[in-house]
Enzyme design. Sequence first.
Site, short mmCIF file in Angstrom:
data_model
loop_
_atom_site.label_atom_id
_atom_site.label_comp_id
_atom_site.label_asym_id
_atom_site.label_seq_id
_atom_site.Cartn_x
_atom_site.Cartn_y
_atom_site.Cartn_z
N GLU A 56 -0.67 -2.05 5.16
CA GLU A 56 0.23 -1.98 6.33
C GLU A 56 0.01 -0.68 7.08
O GLU A 56 0.21 -0.60 8.29
CB GLU A 56 1.69 -2.09 5.87
CG GLU A 56 2.69 -2.30 7.02
CD GLU A 56 2.98 -1.06 7.85
OE1 GLU A 56 3.08 -1.19 9.09
OE2 GLU A 56 3.09 0.03 7.29
N ASP A 61 0.81 -1.23 0.00
CA ASP A 61 0.00 0.00 0.00
C ASP A 61 0.84 1.28 0.00
O ASP A 61 2.00 1.29 0.41
CB ASP A 61 -0.98 0.01 1.19
CG ASP A 61 -0.29 -0.18 2.54
OD1 ASP A 61 0.74 -0.90 2.60
OD2 ASP A 61 -0.78 0.38 3.54
#
Length: 396
Positions: free
Chosen positions: A139, A81
């Site tokens: 994350e 991400d």
Amino acid sequence: MLDQIKAKADQYFSEVQAIRHHLHANPELSFQEYNTAKFVAEKLAVLGIPNKTGVAGTGLVALIEGKNPGKRCIALRADMDALPIEEKNDVPYCSKNVGVMHACGHDVHTSCLLGAAHILNDLKGELEGTVKLIFQPGEEKHPGGASLMIKDGALENPKPDAIFALHVFPYLPAGQIGFKAGQYMASADEIYITIHGRGGHAALPQETIDPISIAALLITGLQQVVARKADPLIPSVLTFGKIAGGFATNVIPDKVEILGTFRTVDEQWRYEAHKWIKDFTEQTCAAYGAKVDIEIPVGYPSLFNNPELTAKAQSWGKAYAGDKNVHELIMRMGAEDFSFYTHHVPGCFFRLGTNRNGTEFTTPVHNAHFNIDEEALKTGMGMMAWCAVQGLAANP
Ligand code: NI
């Protein structure tokens, strides 16, 4: 084997660099990594590596089976991400997704893992066991993609004997790596407090319950939890990052909101501290006649690098990168959701140097100017592959 891995890391450098440029130009926010996951799945398919998509939403799990697939299993993890930051770098692969940027290097982590996958797939006839590749979403965002990957079975069938991940580190030059055995990063829990008082005229405080003065008592008083209740040998941080309430010089408002974060490295003390924070907040508010809502949603646990595994990985790192290029790191109070894995299987989270000679590419992560010396991609993919090979060869 080591020389083969190094040669392949050089050979696949331009391929992995192109992967990184694609990912960097097309960043996606936490839990929205749809195109990233599709891209990763396509790259794995080209290599002929079977993979399962849709794990925890946009995550993937892939297996590279060696000659004795049931013998041992080593997991390698990358996060995919990006962050809600507008990129300020002037590079041909600058983010095309306005307001979204790979400012924490997760594009680097994903491309290094795809590079390691290519290397390991070439060598699979010589691998003693199975390598599990975990590409996870989210994350950067509560509750952490790692926790959802684990819930969705990423650590089962087969269960890894150990798990490794790397993270970009602009404080070391490319070609260098860093390790810290034992506690490395903190747990992080958010705190949401709303004090409900009774508003009124500033000149008539006796007719009100003033949430602003109560907020002041809480903000200073709660530091006693760190100063007087925490074991001085256990690092703890309590920071309030937002306080909101009120309208004018002469009005006492009805409510005040306070937001903060509590971090520590001891799981037992972590939950004791939550109780102290809640009790102090509720009792202080009650003493002044105010009501209070306090929420401390459980965030990421502390990150524990298995000491034996980390000592081994450090020696493998020295063999790979040379003694002078392997560093001992100190503990940090930042948080990282790789910690969830380390509470299930022995884990080692190490740092990949990404600056150039200590002078270029030194901007910290989460900054609009963050970027790396791409020479680091070679060390990143090579070390991940090398950790898998050595981890599989180790005695159970
Ligand atoms: Ni990160």
